[in-house]
Design an enzyme around this catalytic site. Sequence first.
Site, PDB file in Angstrom:
ATOM      1  N   HIS A  98       0.832  -1.205   0.000  1.00 63.78           N
ATOM      2  CA  HIS A  98       0.000   0.000   0.000  1.00 63.78           C
ATOM      3  C   HIS A  98       0.875   1.268   0.000  1.00 63.78           C
ATOM      4  O   HIS A  98       0.678   2.178  -0.808  1.00 63.78           O
ATOM      5  CB  HIS A  98      -0.938   0.024   1.204  1.00 63.78           C
ATOM      6  CG  HIS A  98      -1.612   1.347   1.385  1.00 63.78           C
ATOM      7  ND1 HIS A  98      -2.688   1.748   0.619  1.00 63.78           N
ATOM      8  CD2 HIS A  98      -1.332   2.391   2.204  1.00 63.78           C
ATOM      9  CE1 HIS A  98      -3.047   2.970   0.961  1.00 63.78           C
ATOM     10  NE2 HIS A  98      -2.240   3.391   1.927  1.00 63.78           N
ATOM     11  N   HIS A 147       1.427   5.024  -2.555  1.00 66.42           N
ATOM     12  CA  HIS A 147       1.672   6.438  -2.223  1.00 66.42           C
ATOM     13  C   HIS A 147       2.888   7.042  -2.899  1.00 66.42           C
ATOM     14  O   HIS A 147       2.903   8.242  -3.198  1.00 66.42           O
ATOM     15  CB  HIS A 147       1.875   6.600  -0.713  1.00 66.42           C
ATOM     16  CG  HIS A 147       0.608   6.577   0.077  1.00 66.42           C
ATOM     17  ND1 HIS A 147      -0.280   7.634   0.083  1.00 66.42           N
ATOM     18  CD2 HIS A 147       0.069   5.638   0.893  1.00 66.42           C
ATOM     19  CE1 HIS A 147      -1.304   7.345   0.875  1.00 66.42           C
ATOM     20  NE2 HIS A 147      -1.124   6.124   1.377  1.00 66.42           N
ATOM     21  N   GLU A 201      -5.850   9.397  -0.397  1.00 70.22           N
ATOM     22  CA  GLU A 201      -6.191   7.966  -0.340  1.00 70.22           C
ATOM     23  C   GLU A 201      -7.214   7.542  -1.395  1.00 70.22           C
ATOM     24  O   GLU A 201      -7.087   6.487  -2.002  1.00 70.22           O
ATOM     25  CB  GLU A 201      -6.725   7.587   1.052  1.00 70.22           C
ATOM     26  CG  GLU A 201      -5.694   7.690   2.178  1.00 70.22           C
ATOM     27  CD  GLU A 201      -4.597   6.624   2.129  1.00 70.22           C
ATOM     28  OE1 GLU A 201      -4.599   5.752   1.245  1.00 70.22           O
ATOM     29  OE2 GLU A 201      -3.697   6.699   2.997  1.00 70.22           O
ATOM     30  N   SER A 207      -4.003   0.548  -4.678  1.00 67.81           N
ATOM     31  CA  SER A 207      -3.444  -0.643  -4.041  1.00 67.81           C
ATOM     32  C   SER A 207      -4.515  -1.712  -3.784  1.00 67.81           C
ATOM     33  O   SER A 207      -4.233  -2.721  -3.145  1.00 67.81           O
ATOM     34  CB  SER A 207      -2.705  -0.267  -2.745  1.00 67.81           C
ATOM     35  OG  SER A 207      -3.552   0.420  -1.843  1.00 67.81           O
TER      36      SER A 207
HETATM   37 FE    FE Z   1      -2.310   5.285   2.895  1.00 70.12          FE
END
Ligand code: FE
Length: 296
Positions: free
Chosen positions: A135, A140, A183, A202
């Site tokens: 993730h 990110h 996010e 993700s």
């Molecule tokens: Fe995150």
Amino acid sequence: MDTSPRRVEHQQTDKGYVPVYTTAVVEQPWDGYSADDHATWSTLYRRQRELLVGRACREFLDAQDEMGMSEHMIPRFDQLNEVLGAATGWTLVGVEGLLPELDFFEHLANRRFPVTWWIRRPDQIDYIAEPDLFHDLFGHVPLLMNPVFADYMAAYGRGGVKAHAIGPEALQNLTRLYWYTVEFGLIDTAEGLRIYGAGIVSSKGESLYSLESGAPNRIGFDLERIMRTRYRIDTFQKTYFVIDSFEQLMAATEPDFTPLYARLAEQAHFPAGDVQDGDRVFQRGSGEGWADGGDV
Ligand code: FE
Ligand code: PHE
């Protein structure tokens, strides 16, 4: 044999069963990754890349290639840092898991992105509740290569330090902004809607759902609207917010939020799934399959 240790321990307290936060920055124990760990990365990387071509924004996919991420093995933070540092001045630092809010903000404000060093177990390929290496790194890190997004993340860190000093309501407003942009953000491009949020890219299920399902709302980015909107942590989002560009995000969040927080404290919060008057609606969701209650 499971050789990848789980780093976020839990303990029983008077507040219930809570994670024990470890704040230390750790060296990525790259030589300690097992063949299973690398295979988990490979499986996830291959699957998501295949899915994300034509679904994630171009900046995200190009940056993964530029950084030299590939399906072959778990990337080394020190190698990524050479490329990332040269591009936008960001540095990845290894951590054991979630950090206390203020620590997290201070890292971001100083252009350090905390990356969980351990990867999920093979039986957690499709879902893991807490952030892991896949993730954090796959989701990110790529957009930190984009100069505008890189500045946004650092400004967010400074804003976080400030909101933390103001109080819990300010922090809640700011957290919603992070949730609905960093996010779970979508971006409107000439080719159509694309994903840029790390929580979506993700996740196989949410990559499809966020763009293609008729159930969720898709609504144009509006700072105050977002700061008033509750969100989901245990299901796919009921609403996604769509930016026109990273520049729009940067410009909208440039002003001092202090008076905004004061104003928002007087106003009602919106349920995650409601459409409001004045929303720029890309899609009004059917609400099919939505769970009742549970908005955070
Ligand atoms: Fe995150
Ligand atoms: N401008 C915000 C403030 O004054 C800081 C911020 C910038 C927050 C960018 C989020 C994103 O608090």
